[in-house]
Design a protein around this motif. Structure first.
Motif, mmCIF file in Angstrom:
data_model
loop_
_atom_site.group_PDB
_atom_site.id
_atom_site.type_symbol
_atom_site.label_atom_id
_atom_site.label_comp_id
_atom_site.label_asym_id
_atom_site.label_seq_id
_atom_site.Cartn_x
_atom_site.Cartn_y
_atom_site.Cartn_z
ATOM 1 N N ALA A 1 -3.854 -16.824 0.797
ATOM 2 C CA ALA A 1 -4.460 -15.889 0.009
ATOM 3 C C ALA A 1 -3.450 -15.976 -1.193
ATOM 4 O O ALA A 1 -2.532 -16.220 -1.382
ATOM 5 N N GLY A 2 -4.292 -15.363 -2.420
ATOM 6 C CA GLY A 2 -3.454 -15.016 -3.336
ATOM 7 C C GLY A 2 -2.633 -13.774 -3.205
ATOM 8 O O GLY A 2 -1.329 -13.594 -3.718
ATOM 9 N N CYS A 3 -3.127 -12.722 -2.553
ATOM 10 C CA CYS A 3 -2.496 -11.648 -2.460
ATOM 11 C C CYS A 3 -3.359 -11.001 -1.017
ATOM 12 O O CYS A 3 -4.573 -11.154 -0.856
ATOM 13 N N VAL A 4 -2.453 -10.434 -0.212
ATOM 14 C CA VAL A 4 -3.182 -9.675 0.962
ATOM 15 C C VAL A 4 -2.272 -8.327 1.207
ATOM 16 O O VAL A 4 -1.228 -8.297 0.976
ATOM 17 N N THR A 5 -3.160 -7.477 1.977
ATOM 18 C CA THR A 5 -2.392 -6.306 2.437
ATOM 19 C C THR A 5 -2.070 -6.438 3.855
ATOM 20 O O THR A 5 -2.669 -6.844 4.690
ATOM 21 N N PRO A 6 -0.885 -5.746 4.272
ATOM 22 C CA PRO A 6 -0.466 -5.697 5.474
ATOM 23 C C PRO A 6 -0.955 -4.512 6.317
ATOM 24 O O PRO A 6 -1.604 -3.638 5.764
ATOM 25 N N VAL A 7 -0.964 -4.785 7.563
ATOM 26 C CA VAL A 7 -1.314 -3.397 8.366
ATOM 27 C C VAL A 7 -0.095 -3.358 9.532
ATOM 28 O O VAL A 7 0.201 -4.384 10.374
ATOM 29 N N PRO A 8 0.397 -2.131 9.811
ATOM 30 C CA PRO A 8 0.322 -1.013 8.705
ATOM 31 C C PRO A 8 0.986 -1.301 7.305
ATOM 32 O O PRO A 8 1.453 -2.325 6.998
ATOM 33 N N GLY A 9 0.886 -0.341 6.385
ATOM 34 C CA GLY A 9 1.262 -0.383 5.126
ATOM 35 C C GLY A 9 0.468 -0.751 4.033
ATOM 36 O O GLY A 9 0.855 -1.150 2.937
ATOM 37 N N GLY A 10 -0.875 -0.977 4.227
ATOM 38 C CA GLY A 10 -1.680 -1.409 3.182
ATOM 39 C C GLY A 10 -2.713 -0.515 2.751
ATOM 40 O O GLY A 10 -2.488 0.485 2.363
ATOM 41 N N VAL A 11 -3.974 -0.499 3.621
ATOM 42 C CA VAL A 11 -5.034 0.583 3.027
ATOM 43 C C VAL A 11 -4.925 1.749 3.751
ATOM 44 O O VAL A 11 -5.045 2.831 2.861
ATOM 45 N N GLY A 12 -4.357 2.121 4.851
ATOM 46 C CA GLY A 12 -3.940 3.342 5.613
ATOM 47 C C GLY A 12 -3.334 4.247 4.922
ATOM 48 O O GLY A 12 -3.826 5.256 4.597
ATOM 49 N N PRO A 13 -2.093 3.901 4.218
ATOM 50 C CA PRO A 13 -1.539 4.883 3.396
ATOM 51 C C PRO A 13 -2.249 5.537 2.182
ATOM 52 O O PRO A 13 -2.167 6.417 1.696
ATOM 53 N N MET A 14 -3.140 4.647 1.741
ATOM 54 C CA MET A 14 -4.161 4.827 0.563
ATOM 55 C C MET A 14 -5.089 5.868 0.990
ATOM 56 O O MET A 14 -5.489 6.851 0.370
ATOM 57 N N THR A 15 -5.622 5.836 2.314
ATOM 58 C CA THR A 15 -6.819 6.837 2.565
ATOM 59 C C THR A 15 -5.786 8.156 2.908
ATOM 60 O O THR A 15 -6.584 9.147 2.347
ATOM 61 N N THR A 16 -4.774 7.955 3.652
ATOM 62 C CA THR A 16 -4.030 9.292 3.744
ATOM 63 C C THR A 16 -3.806 10.019 2.318
ATOM 64 O O THR A 16 -3.700 11.225 2.184
ATOM 65 N N THR A 17 -3.761 9.354 1.350
ATOM 66 C CA THR A 17 -3.272 9.889 -0.012
ATOM 67 C C THR A 17 -4.364 10.399 -0.842
ATOM 68 O O THR A 17 -4.323 11.165 -1.363
ATOM 69 N N LEU A 18 -5.440 9.575 -0.776
ATOM 70 C CA LEU A 18 -6.514 9.764 -1.426
ATOM 71 C C LEU A 18 -7.455 11.062 -1.289
ATOM 72 O O LEU A 18 -8.125 11.767 -1.890
ATOM 73 N N GLY B 1 0.860 -1.240 0.010
ATOM 74 C CA GLY B 1 -0.025 0.001 0.055
ATOM 75 C C GLY B 1 0.674 1.249 -0.079
ATOM 76 O O GLY B 1 0.692 2.304 -0.559
ATOM 77 N N LYS B 2 1.841 1.211 0.614
ATOM 78 C CA LYS B 2 2.811 2.365 0.664
ATOM 79 C C LYS B 2 3.421 2.718 -0.477
ATOM 80 O O LYS B 2 3.244 3.792 -1.078
ATOM 81 N N ALA B 3 3.785 1.638 -1.433
ATOM 82 C CA ALA B 3 4.350 1.751 -2.570
ATOM 83 C C ALA B 3 3.410 2.363 -3.845
ATOM 84 O O ALA B 3 3.615 3.306 -4.293
ATOM 85 N N ILE B 4 2.101 1.915 -3.704
ATOM 86 C CA ILE B 4 1.025 2.035 -4.469
ATOM 87 C C ILE B 4 0.660 3.419 -4.101
ATOM 88 O O ILE B 4 0.488 4.318 -5.080
ATOM 89 N N ALA B 5 0.584 3.895 -3.042
ATOM 90 C CA ALA B 5 0.316 5.154 -2.357
ATOM 91 C C ALA B 5 1.412 6.408 -2.942
ATOM 92 O O ALA B 5 0.928 7.415 -3.378
ATOM 93 N N GLN B 6 2.362 5.863 -2.887
ATOM 94 C CA GLN B 6 3.739 6.721 -3.432
ATOM 95 C C GLN B 6 3.583 7.093 -4.871
ATOM 96 O O GLN B 6 3.518 8.231 -5.254
ATOM 97 N N THR B 7 3.050 6.049 -5.677
ATOM 98 C CA THR B 7 2.853 6.122 -6.992
ATOM 99 C C THR B 7 1.712 7.200 -7.483
ATOM 100 O O THR B 7 1.879 8.215 -8.027
ATOM 101 N N ILE B 8 0.817 7.049 -6.428
ATOM 102 C CA ILE B 8 -0.549 8.181 -6.620
ATOM 103 C C ILE B 8 -0.157 9.437 -6.167
ATOM 104 O O ILE B 8 -0.534 10.415 -6.713
ATOM 105 N N ARG B 9 0.634 9.691 -5.089
ATOM 106 C CA ARG B 9 0.939 11.026 -4.756
ATOM 107 C C ARG B 9 1.888 11.620 -5.544
ATOM 108 O O ARG B 9 1.661 12.772 -5.912
#
Ligand SMILES: Nc1nc(=O)c2c([nH]1)NC[C@@H]1CN(c3ccc(C(=O)N[C@@H](CCC(=O)O)C(=O)O)cc3)C=[N+]21
Length: 500
Positions: free
Chosen positions: A260-277, A7-15
């Motif tokens: 799972a096939g893929c999973v988000t961690p906490v922290p470092g998953g959804v949280g940074p996305m909220t902060t970025t969006l 999530g952190k890396a994806i959020a960074q791209t969005i930023r």
């Protein structure tokens, strides 16, 4: 072993994407998006989220308005603050950090946020639109949107997938379900009263965990290969940490990552996305209002009375769209009277009531004025003409009917108070940085020379006065809109309009 969705890396791209957008907005339009983050009280977690959001703003070049209110503040004062932010044109998004202190009703505060600035997407109307097929909310709630972004940016399609949302809160569970539905997933919501939740979750291709229960979802609840998005942010005791706690999600990460096939961690998953969006919403909104203003300006510039083109358009519209038989135009010393045969033998030989050239010259020198006298014709015909057309664009049905009634009365004689300069139209004065209430509103009875608004020229506020006494019929420009020389700002029905 599951892929970890970073999530952190994806959020960074969005930023980076947001920063580019903000830069182009400021380069091309000299406009800086603004986000107001309101926090009431000193809850530790809220302070930390809020500071992350403010930091995210400054990172992408968005202006952050920091509103820190004391715990004891009354609900009315918070609402007043929200109103002030609603009226501030530099603020494109308003976020009131939740939860609010117990004595303040969350709903009462959130529903006061202008839906056009509701970057959280929590306004009932935004949620309502989100829930409806074929409708789009002005803002999609950020955390839910972040969940979908994480999936789609990880190459996971949603169409026709079985998605199970765990939790039905207003801020995550419900809106994320609606977003998934909009994205054509087949959605099931499980909650505290659902029987056999595990079995339902086990069928899911996509699991969104938003229950607020630490490590509730176990590895054997997950279908092998499923995508798991963990929204939970639960603090659990951890004596090995300096802080004494650590954050975990609603999913047992260690177990889930084995299945799972893929999973988000906490922290470092959804949280940074909220902060970025959240800043992203403010930025998009700033770009959007910019576009809307540009289009509105383009439209309204038709009326820009850089004589004679503005008046020509006005005359053409009056002739084509109304039954007005006489039209008198005045700009300073210039006066023009147009008469035409509307084919109505009953047309009165009425002379327009005299309107004097403006004498209250400074600081607004001369204002173009338009006076129209309509010939009486059958009411029904007049009404239908006025309903389909009016020389005023963008009039609401109610306002249009006002004009229709005027037309039908045969006493159509309104005066346009026009702009003497280029600037931003302001309904009220600004005192000590605070916008005062509008100087007038539609329906007000005003005196000759009364201030009906202001023109902001590079921070200098020039009062705009009406040349005539009468009733404010229509305020043509909205607060904060750019106007050109000669643009009609307000239509006034002179108090002598009944005199023939
Ligand atoms: N009006 C309003 N809008 C919200 O969006 C809103 C709110 N109120 N109230 C509280 C919740 C919670 N929330 C989070 C934001 C960022 C992280 C976040 O960035 N978490 C980091 C870890 C943070 C840490 O380490 O402390 C992460 O998961 O990596 C988490 C949670 C937004 N919320």
């Amino acid at each position: 072993m599951a892929t970890i969705i970073d999530g952190k890396a994806i959020a960074q791209t969005i930023r980076k994407e947001i920063a580019d957008e903000v830069r182009s907005l400021s380069q091309n339009y000299n406009k800086v998006p603004g986000l107001a983050v309101v926090i009431v009280g000193m809850r530790k977690d809220s302070l930390s989220y809020v500071s992350m959001k403010r930091k995210a703003c400054s990172e992408v070049g968005i202006r952050s308005f920091d509103i820190d209110l004391p715990e004891q503040i009354s609900e009315a004062e918070v609402v007043a603050k929200v109103h002030e932010l609603n009226n501030n044109p530099d603020v494109h998004g308003i976020l009131v950090q939740l939860p609010l202190p117990k004595h303040i009703n969350e709903e009462n505060v959130l529903s006061e946020i202008s839906i056009e600035k509701d970057v959280d997407g929590f306004h009932p109307l935004n949620i309502g639109k989100l829930a409806m097929k074929g409708r789009e909310p002005l803002f999609q709630p950020c955390t839910p949107k972040g969940c979908l972004e994480l999936l789609t940016r990880s190459g996971i399609s949603l169409k026709s997938k079985r998605a199970v949302v765990v939790g039905r809160s207003n801020i995550v569970g419900l809106p994320v379900s609606l977003l998934l539905l909009k994205a054509d997933a087949t959605v099931t919501i499980v909650h505290s009263h659902t029987l056999n939740s595990e079995n339902i979750i086990r069928e899911a291709d996509i699991v969104i965990a938003a229950a607020g229960q630490a490590k509730m979802i176990k590895g054997d609840w997950i279908k092998p290969g499923a995508a798991v998005i963990d929204v939970g942010t639960n603090a659990i005791d951890d004596p090995s940490r300096k802080s004494g706690y650590r954050l975990v999600g609603d999913v047992d990460f260690e177990e889930a990552s084995m299945v799972a096939g893929c999973v988000t961690p906490v922290p470092g998953g959804v949280g940074p996305m909220t902060t970025t969006l959240i800043p992203n919403c403010a930025s998009l909104n700033a770009a959007d209002t910019n576009e809307k203003n540009a289009t509105a300006l383009q439209k309204k510039n038709v009326y820009k009375s850089t004589f004679p083109s503005g008046f020509q358009t006005l005359v053409e519209e009056v002739c084509e769209q109304t039954d007005v038989s006489e039209l008198k135009l005045k700009v300073g010393d210039f006066e023009m009277l147009l008469k035409r045969d509307t084919g109505n033998s009953n047309a009165p030989i009425s002379v327009s009531a005299p309107i004097e050239s403006p004498i209250t010259a400074p600081p607004i020198p001369s204002k173009p004025m338009v006076e129209t006298i309509s010939s009486p014709s059958p009411v029904a015909e007049q009404e239908s003409a006025a309903a389909t057309s009016s020389s005023f664009t963008n009039t609401s049905a109610a306002k249009t009917s006002k004009f229709a009634a005027l037309d039908a009365s045969g006493q159509n004689a309104y005066v346009l108070v026009s702009s003497s300069t280029v600037g931003l139209f302001q309904r009220g004065r600004t005192l000590k940085g605070k916008r005062q209430p509008p100087s007038c509103k539609e329906g007000d009875i005003i005196k000759e020379g009364q201030i009906i608004g202001f023109l902001d020229q590079f921070g200098n506020e020039l009062p705009v006065r009406s040349d005539v006494a009468g009733e404010v019929l229509k305020i043509i420009y909205e607060d904060g809109e750019a106007v050109g020389y000669g643009d009609p700002l307000v239509a006034v029905l002179p108090s002598f309009h009944g005199i023939k």
